[in-house]
Design an enzyme around this catalytic site. Sequence first.
Site, PDB file in Angstrom:
ATOM      1  N   GLU A  61     -54.411  49.342  47.594  1.00 44.40           N
ATOM      2  CA  GLU A  61     -55.367  48.825  48.588  1.00 44.40           C
ATOM      3  C   GLU A  61     -56.798  48.662  48.066  1.00 44.40           C
ATOM      4  O   GLU A  61     -57.502  47.729  48.468  1.00 44.40           O
ATOM      5  CB  GLU A  61     -55.367  49.709  49.848  1.00 44.40           C
ATOM      6  CG  GLU A  61     -54.075  49.641  50.664  1.00 44.40           C
ATOM      7  CD  GLU A  61     -52.914  50.420  50.066  1.00 44.40           C
ATOM      8  OE1 GLU A  61     -53.162  51.308  49.221  1.00 44.40           O
ATOM      9  OE2 GLU A  61     -51.754  50.153  50.426  1.00 44.40           O
TER      10      GLU A  61
ATOM     11  N   ASP B 100     -52.227  49.438  60.046  1.00 41.63           N
ATOM     12  CA  ASP B 100     -52.820  48.523  59.051  1.00 41.63           C
ATOM     13  C   ASP B 100     -52.387  47.047  59.028  1.00 41.63           C
ATOM     14  O   ASP B 100     -53.143  46.146  59.377  1.00 41.63           O
ATOM     15  CB  ASP B 100     -52.697  49.125  57.636  1.00 41.63           C
ATOM     16  CG  ASP B 100     -51.312  49.654  57.265  1.00 41.63           C
ATOM     17  OD1 ASP B 100     -50.364  49.424  58.029  1.00 41.63           O
ATOM     18  OD2 ASP B 100     -51.185  50.292  56.200  1.00 41.63           O
TER      19      ASP B 100
ATOM     20  N   GLU C 150     -39.775  47.400  55.601  1.00 43.76           N
ATOM     21  CA  GLU C 150     -39.778  47.359  54.132  1.00 43.76           C
ATOM     22  C   GLU C 150     -38.857  46.257  53.616  1.00 43.76           C
ATOM     23  O   GLU C 150     -39.176  45.582  52.635  1.00 43.76           O
ATOM     24  CB  GLU C 150     -39.349  48.716  53.536  1.00 43.76           C
ATOM     25  CG  GLU C 150     -40.231  49.890  53.917  1.00 43.76           C
ATOM     26  CD  GLU C 150     -41.613  49.917  53.244  1.00 43.76           C
ATOM     27  OE1 GLU C 150     -41.955  48.959  52.533  1.00 43.76           O
ATOM     28  OE2 GLU C 150     -42.346  50.894  53.465  1.00 43.76           O
TER      29      GLU C 150
ATOM     30  N   ARG D 181     -40.852  43.635  51.394  1.00 42.39           N
ATOM     31  CA  ARG D 181     -40.571  43.729  49.952  1.00 42.39           C
ATOM     32  C   ARG D 181     -39.499  42.732  49.532  1.00 42.39           C
ATOM     33  O   ARG D 181     -39.650  42.019  48.549  1.00 42.39           O
ATOM     34  CB  ARG D 181     -40.137  45.154  49.585  1.00 42.39           C
ATOM     35  CG  ARG D 181     -41.220  46.173  49.917  1.00 42.39           C
ATOM     36  CD  ARG D 181     -40.927  47.533  49.319  1.00 42.39           C
ATOM     37  NE  ARG D 181     -41.809  48.537  49.913  1.00 42.39           N
ATOM     38  CZ  ARG D 181     -42.234  49.633  49.315  1.00 42.39           C
ATOM     39  NH1 ARG D 181     -41.856  49.907  48.095  1.00 42.39           N
ATOM     40  NH2 ARG D 181     -43.023  50.501  49.926  1.00 42.39           N
TER      41      ARG D 181
HETATM   42  C1  DMJ Z   1     -47.398  48.547  50.664  1.00 36.32           C
HETATM   43  O1  DMJ Z   1     -46.027  48.707  50.777  1.00 36.32           O
HETATM   44  C2  DMJ Z   1     -47.867  47.552  51.691  1.00 36.32           C
HETATM   45  O2  DMJ Z   1     -49.116  47.096  51.322  1.00 36.32           O
HETATM   46  C3  DMJ Z   1     -47.925  48.136  53.088  1.00 36.32           C
HETATM   47  O3  DMJ Z   1     -48.474  47.246  54.027  1.00 36.32           O
HETATM   48  C4  DMJ Z   1     -48.688  49.431  53.119  1.00 36.32           C
HETATM   49  N1  DMJ Z   1     -49.039  49.885  51.819  1.00 36.32           N
HETATM   50  C5  DMJ Z   1     -48.039  49.900  50.812  1.00 36.32           C
HETATM   51  C6  DMJ Z   1     -48.587  50.344  49.468  1.00 36.32           C
HETATM   52  O4  DMJ Z   1     -49.552  51.316  49.545  1.00 36.32           O
END
Ligand code: DMJ
Length: 400
Positions: free
Chosen positions: A297, A163, A30, A34
């Site tokens: 998403e 993902d 994160e 972020r």
């Molecule tokens: C986000 O923090 C990012 O896209 C992450 O890869 C997974 N999904 C969350 C938001 O849903």
Amino acid sequence: MELEEEFQEAKKWVEKSFDLNVNGEASLFEVNIRYIGGLLATYYLTGEEVFKTKALELGEKLLPAFNTPTGIPRGVINLGSGMSWSWGWASAGSSILAEFGTLHLEFLHLSELSGNPVFAEKVTNIRRVLNRMEKPQGLYPNFLSPVTGNWVQHHVSIGGLGDSFYEYLIKSWLMSDRKDSEAKKMYDDALEAIEKHLVKKSAGGLTYIAEWRGGILDHKMGHLACFSGGMIALGAEHAGAERRQRHMDLAAEITNTCHESYARSDTKLGPEAFRFDAGSEAMATRLSERYYILRPEVVESYMYLWRLTHEPKYRQWGWEVVKALEKHCRVEAGFSGIRDVYTTNPAHDNMQQSFFLAETLKYLYLLFSEDDVLSLDDWVFNTEAHPLPVNHTDSNTVQQ
Ligand code: DMJ
């Protein structure tokens, strides 16, 4: 977006109040997607040095997490002390594929901007470890031991825990101006295994990507997995003739299924997870999966599909989301998640996740912008939707 005053206020905060020595638990993943992603993007968009300096300082602070026998980082770090450890919930001290596999874009930029190869070396090593490993049916399990370098559990998912690993493969290739052929091959091979083993069609004709638990399919798609429509479309654009149409169709079908998960709810917002079993199609079947926390998403995929096909339905679907957000999520101080998408008067969860501004609203803004606003030819979006420039020259890059 001409939010000049807000930008100056935020810049002042980053200069004066952004404390990088916080003593407490921080997620390596994160912090990278972020904070470092946000700082890097702001630097590239404005050229203001403070954002670059802070991104590099923060990058240095993440490095102790990589001190493991394999070089696969642990998931949690104390930025103040440099201590790192694995998530308590991850089985047998393992690291998570979507976490250690979602560093590549930012770390290459950190090396490029600092001239220090250490960041690029860390992520190149992650690739090396992954490439050496045996993959069950070509699939990547979500849990890996940073000590032994072995898979810990055979759970495979293109949604949560897996993902953005796949996303960063295709985006690494695009960000390198299509030179990082190793990333492209890993992406192509992974997608082929996913197509073969996880892509399914429901009785009602909806295409979805199931999860895999030790060889057994779980016919469930998380909201998180809905980013894959956009990712597959982005990859299809650059695939050879044979795969191009097939992948574009797959991307459109998955995006349609994710739209169905919204269209079948009372709020016109989608649940956290939806299933294709026990007579259910694209709907949550468990009480605990009926919530919506402002996730991006689905609109992310609408944005990519719009930019790549210009089919008007993607803008129409995006507008349905705008209206639903206004109706069900807007509260006095901002926007809030809701506890149940299947009720016309849902309770709020009193939380505005930071990805709502970083991603959900940004992707909606881009969906209704001209194609040259952060053009997909010149920018890749990190997994938190922070734009990073494509490296169009060979001269000033750190590529492996
Ligand atoms: C986000 O923090 C990012 O896209 C992450 O890869 C997974 N999904 C969350 C938001 O849903």
